[in-house]
Scaffold this motif. Structure first.
Motif, PDB file in Angstrom:
ATOM      1  N   MET A   1       0.852  -1.172   0.000  1.00 11.09           N
ATOM      2  CA  MET A   1       0.000   0.000   0.000  1.00 11.09           C
ATOM      3  C   MET A   1       0.895   1.231   0.000  1.00 11.09           C
ATOM      4  N   LEU A  15       4.158   0.450   7.587  1.00 14.48           N
ATOM      5  CA  LEU A  15       3.244  -0.687   7.709  1.00 14.48           C
ATOM      6  C   LEU A  15       3.899  -1.884   8.391  1.00 14.48           C
ATOM      7  N   CYS A  44      -1.882   5.105   4.310  1.00 12.08           N
ATOM      8  CA  CYS A  44      -1.299   4.605   5.564  1.00 12.08           C
ATOM      9  C   CYS A  44      -2.127   5.058   6.764  1.00 12.08           C
ATOM     10  N   GLU A  46      -5.299   5.563   6.729  1.00  9.84           N
ATOM     11  CA  GLU A  46      -6.496   4.721   6.711  1.00  9.84           C
ATOM     12  C   GLU A  46      -6.198   3.349   7.318  1.00  9.84           C
ATOM     13  N   LYS A  47      -5.069   2.768   6.945  1.00  8.42           N
ATOM     14  CA  LYS A  47      -4.672   1.463   7.495  1.00  8.42           C
ATOM     15  C   LYS A  47      -4.465   1.569   9.007  1.00  8.42           C
ATOM     16  N   GLU A  51      -6.581  -0.550  11.825  1.00  8.77           N
ATOM     17  CA  GLU A  51      -5.919  -1.409  12.815  1.00  8.77           C
ATOM     18  C   GLU A  51      -6.198  -0.927  14.239  1.00  8.77           C
TER      19      GLU A  51
END
Length: 103
Positions: A1, A15, A44, A46-47, A51
């Motif tokens: 990503m 990540l 990133c 959003e990730k 999480e």
């Protein structure tokens, strides 16, 4: 990503160490570096948000479960072995070591 834009801190590094950031298990300077990255990189960020939400959900749903004493002892023992260098994280501690006759 990746958002496709160059960053001082590469998306793959962010990540790869996302859980360390979430758990605040990295030095403050590294945390700051990640925070700057999240300001610049929406994929990133959003990730990270996803999480973080999963972590909160797990804590809410499973946070009150008591951990069996023997499981805690096994986990802590493995952590100590890894820290001491006697075990690498990828090794399977459940599998017994071969005896000299088996080698």
């Amino acid at each position: 990503m990746s958002c496709g834009d160059p960053h001082e801190t590469d998306c793959s590094e962010v990540l790869d160490h996302l859980y360390e950031f979430l758990d605040r298990e990295m030095p403050d300077g590294e945390c700051t570096k990640f925070e700057v990255h999240f300001e610049e990189c929406s994929p990133c960020l959003e990730k990270y948000g996803l999480e973080q939400a999963v972590k909160k959900l797990v804590k809410r749903c499973c946070g009150s479960d008591d951990v069996p004493v023997d499981l805690r002892a096994k986990v802590m023992g493995r952590i100590e072995l890894i820290r001491s260098g006697h075990l690498v994280p990828e090794q399977d501690v459940a599998a017994p070591s071969p005896t000299p006759q088996e080698q």
